[in-house]
Enzyme design. Structure first.
Site, PDB file in Angstrom:
ATOM      1  N   ARG A 167       0.815  -1.232   0.000  1.00  0.00           N
ATOM      2  CA  ARG A 167       0.000   0.000   0.000  1.00  0.00           C
ATOM      3  C   ARG A 167       0.843   1.274   0.000  1.00  0.00           C
ATOM      4  NH1 ARG A 167      -3.935  -2.784   3.455  1.00  0.00           N
ATOM      5  NH2 ARG A 167      -5.452  -3.593   1.988  1.00  0.00           N
ATOM      6  N   LYS A 203       3.377  11.536 -11.285  1.00  0.00           N
ATOM      7  CA  LYS A 203       2.505  10.727 -12.148  1.00  0.00           C
ATOM      8  C   LYS A 203       3.201   9.400 -12.384  1.00  0.00           C
ATOM      9  CE  LYS A 203      -0.223  14.021 -14.789  1.00  0.00           C
ATOM     10  NZ  LYS A 203      -0.483  14.590 -16.118  1.00  0.00           N
ATOM     11  N   GLU A 238      10.169  18.390 -24.737  1.00  0.00           N
ATOM     12  CA  GLU A 238       9.491  18.701 -23.463  1.00  0.00           C
ATOM     13  C   GLU A 238      10.054  19.990 -22.853  1.00  0.00           C
ATOM     14  OE1 GLU A 238       6.851  17.276 -22.076  1.00  0.00           O
ATOM     15  OE2 GLU A 238       6.811  15.153 -22.643  1.00  0.00           O
ATOM     16  N   LYS A 255       7.801  23.190 -13.590  1.00  0.00           N
ATOM     17  CA  LYS A 255       6.962  22.022 -13.284  1.00  0.00           C
ATOM     18  C   LYS A 255       6.666  21.960 -11.787  1.00  0.00           C
ATOM     19  CE  LYS A 255       5.630  17.481 -14.159  1.00  0.00           C
ATOM     20  NZ  LYS A 255       5.657  16.307 -14.968  1.00  0.00           N
ATOM     21  N   GLU A 313      -4.019  17.546 -11.109  1.00  0.00           N
ATOM     22  CA  GLU A 313      -4.454  17.983 -12.437  1.00  0.00           C
ATOM     23  C   GLU A 313      -5.958  18.281 -12.520  1.00  0.00           C
ATOM     24  OE1 GLU A 313      -2.305  16.186 -15.777  1.00  0.00           O
ATOM     25  OE2 GLU A 313      -4.156  16.338 -16.912  1.00  0.00           O
ATOM     26  N   ARG A 328      -2.326  22.210 -14.112  1.00  0.00           N
ATOM     27  CA  ARG A 328      -1.385  21.147 -14.505  1.00  0.00           C
ATOM     28  C   ARG A 328      -1.679  20.612 -15.902  1.00  0.00           C
ATOM     29  NH1 ARG A 328       1.295  16.215 -10.961  1.00  0.00           N
ATOM     30  NH2 ARG A 328       2.518  15.394 -12.697  1.00  0.00           N
ATOM     31  N   ASN A 356       0.167  19.292 -20.727  1.00  0.00           N
ATOM     32  CA  ASN A 356      -0.206  18.349 -21.788  1.00  0.00           C
ATOM     33  C   ASN A 356      -0.302  19.020 -23.159  1.00  0.00           C
ATOM     34  OD1 ASN A 356      -0.432  16.091 -20.047  1.00  0.00           O
ATOM     35  ND2 ASN A 356      -2.360  16.933 -19.292  1.00  0.00           N
ATOM     36  N   HIS A 401      -0.152  16.941 -26.275  1.00  0.00           N
ATOM     37  CA  HIS A 401      -0.234  15.538 -25.889  1.00  0.00           C
ATOM     38  C   HIS A 401      -1.502  14.835 -26.393  1.00  0.00           C
ATOM     39  CE1 HIS A 401       3.207  16.563 -23.516  1.00  0.00           C
ATOM     40  NE2 HIS A 401       3.260  15.408 -22.897  1.00  0.00           N
ATOM     41  N   HIS A 431      -0.439  11.626 -28.082  1.00  0.00           N
ATOM     42  CA  HIS A 431      -0.777  10.287 -27.573  1.00  0.00           C
ATOM     43  C   HIS A 431      -1.511   9.462 -28.635  1.00  0.00           C
ATOM     44  CE1 HIS A 431      -0.494  11.360 -22.998  1.00  0.00           C
ATOM     45  NE2 HIS A 431       0.672  11.165 -23.547  1.00  0.00           N
ATOM     46  N   HIS A 473       7.976   9.367 -27.615  1.00  0.00           N
ATOM     47  CA  HIS A 473       7.002  10.280 -27.012  1.00  0.00           C
ATOM     48  C   HIS A 473       7.337  11.749 -27.348  1.00  0.00           C
ATOM     49  CE1 HIS A 473       4.237  12.074 -24.207  1.00  0.00           C
ATOM     50  NE2 HIS A 473       5.231  12.688 -23.587  1.00  0.00           N
TER      51      HIS A 473
HETATM   52  N1  GLY Z   1       3.760  15.150 -17.987  1.00  0.00           N
HETATM   53  C1  GLY Z   1       2.688  15.956 -17.579  1.00  0.00           C
HETATM   54  C2  GLY Z   1       2.506  16.041 -16.104  1.00  0.00           C
HETATM   55  O1  GLY Z   1       3.326  15.564 -15.354  1.00  0.00           O
HETATM   56  O2  GLY Z   1       1.522  16.578 -15.650  1.00  0.00           O
END
Ligand code: GLY
Length: 383
Positions: A134, A156, A198, A240, A250, A254, A258, A261, A265, A279
């Protein structure tokens, strides 16, 4: 939130950025030589732990022995789990077998998982840490530029699904991120360029001055000049860290991270998440498309789109759908189907991050599917 300078390595100045999340706050350290000092840095945070290092075959060749040496010189016992490289490793099956191996190593709640690798290893090992007993703590030692400026920061974690990228996962913050500039010397140029996409993203979403600085300093960054590289990574990580501190899960700002993206994606999914399209390459094309789409919607000037496209081209990154291997098979229906599986979809509506100018992107919900369809048809007809 600003970065500070500290000296954990004698004779060097190391940049330190805090990700401020209350009792889950942690530092990102940026410098050369951090891997060799990982034992000291980790034992200062967690004395008497044992560690499982999760890495891949390519990274292990270069960086596993130095890390294990650094840990053992600080009396930290460690075992390594070496996985196949590539996005295929970010799967539910790999996760299940990783968790079982971590249990066989008797990693307890007070111990540590170390993710030594790029985005795939960081996301997989972080997710494994989040569900093991956990939740156990983990340290990110990102070995790609992409992981240093993006995926290792912000918690993430996850794996891919047949339905799309990163659709299974959890937020689980690391307790430390070590961005060692030296490890970037062993990175393949194509991977480095993909990570650079990025870096550019931060300028495009919120920092025009940084984009202008990148236009002037990209050659130095590509030549791994320490000062320029440090500035690029530090600016990206500070931005960031600020965004994550404001909106960890998010629900708002946040989502700006993206940019490109939703398109990207979909391309990755259609090309099978492999070497055909990395990516960073997918989001390079995705960011150009976001500018072109904004341009078509009349919310961004064509001159901004031209500047962005020119910069990605100069950086030797792909900018058009036709740059993707197999793109001649794509249809707008296929692309929209993939976009519908994006994590940002809200009650079936697609959410786009669209630029108003370089340095100002916004979360946009009012895009109708026919408008998107027309835009994609136009782009596919050119390719
Ligand atoms: N890669 C996007 C984020 O971490 O929110």
């Amino acid at each position: 939130m600003s970065s500070q300078t500290i000296s954990p390595i004698p004779g060097q100045t190391t940049k330190k950025i805090e990700v401020a999340l209350g009792n889950r706050s942690y530092d990102i350290l940026i410098d050369s030589g951090l891997l060799q000092h990982a034992g000291t840095l980790i034992s200062q945070l967690r004395p008497d732990v044992k560690c499982s290092i999760v890495t891949d075959e390519n990274v292990a060749q270069h960086h596993l022995a130095p890390l294990q040496k650094a840990l053992s010189s600080s009396n930290i016992p460690s075992e390594a789990i070496i996985l196949p490289p590539g996005e295929g490793t970010k799967s539910f099956n790999a996760l299940s077998s990783l968790v079982e191996t971590l249990l066989s190593h008797e990693i307890e709640r007070g111990d540590l998982v170390i993710a030594l690798g790029g985005g795939v290893i960081g996301d997989l090992a972080g997710f494994a840490a989040s569900i093991l007993r956990r939740g156990v703590d983990f340290v990110q030692i990102p070995t790609s530029l992409l992981a240093q400026v993006d995926s290792s920061v912000g918690g993430k974690t996850g794996v891919n699904s047949n339905y799309g990228k990163n659709l299974i996962g959890a937020f689980h913050q690391p307790i430390l991120v070590l961005c060692d500039l030296d490890v970037l010397t062993t990175l393949e140029p194509r991977q480095f360029r993909a990570g650079y996409a990025e870096v550019v993203k931060y300028g495009l979403i919120k920092n025009e001055e940084f984009f202008t600085w990148l236009q002037t300093n990209r050659n130095e960054i590509y030549a791994l000049d320490k000062q320029s590289l440090t500035h690029a990574i530090q600016t990206s990580c500070s931005m960031k860290a600020n965004i994550v501190a404001l909106d960890e899960k998010e629900h708002g700002v946040r989502a700006l991270l993206n940019l490109g993206h939703t398109f990207g994606h979909a391309f990755e999914s259609l090309t099978g998440y492999g070497d055909k399209l990395l990516h960073g390459e997918a989001i390079s094309i995705g960011m150009v498309l976001a500018f072109e789409f904004a341009d078509k919607l009349g919310i961004c000037k064509p001159s901004e789109t031209q500047k962005v496209t020119a910069h990605f081209k100069a950086a030797n990154l792909p900018t058009r759908i036709e740059d993707i291997p197999g793109a001649q098979e794509f249809t707008s229906k296929m692309l929209i189907e993939k976009m519908r599986q994006d994590k940002k979809v809200e009650r079936g509506d697609m959410v786009f991050i669209l630029p108003h100018k370089i340095g100002k992107a916004v979360v946009t919900r009012q895009i109708s599917e026919p408008t998107l369809h027309d835009f994609l048809e136009e782009k596919l007809a050119i390719s």
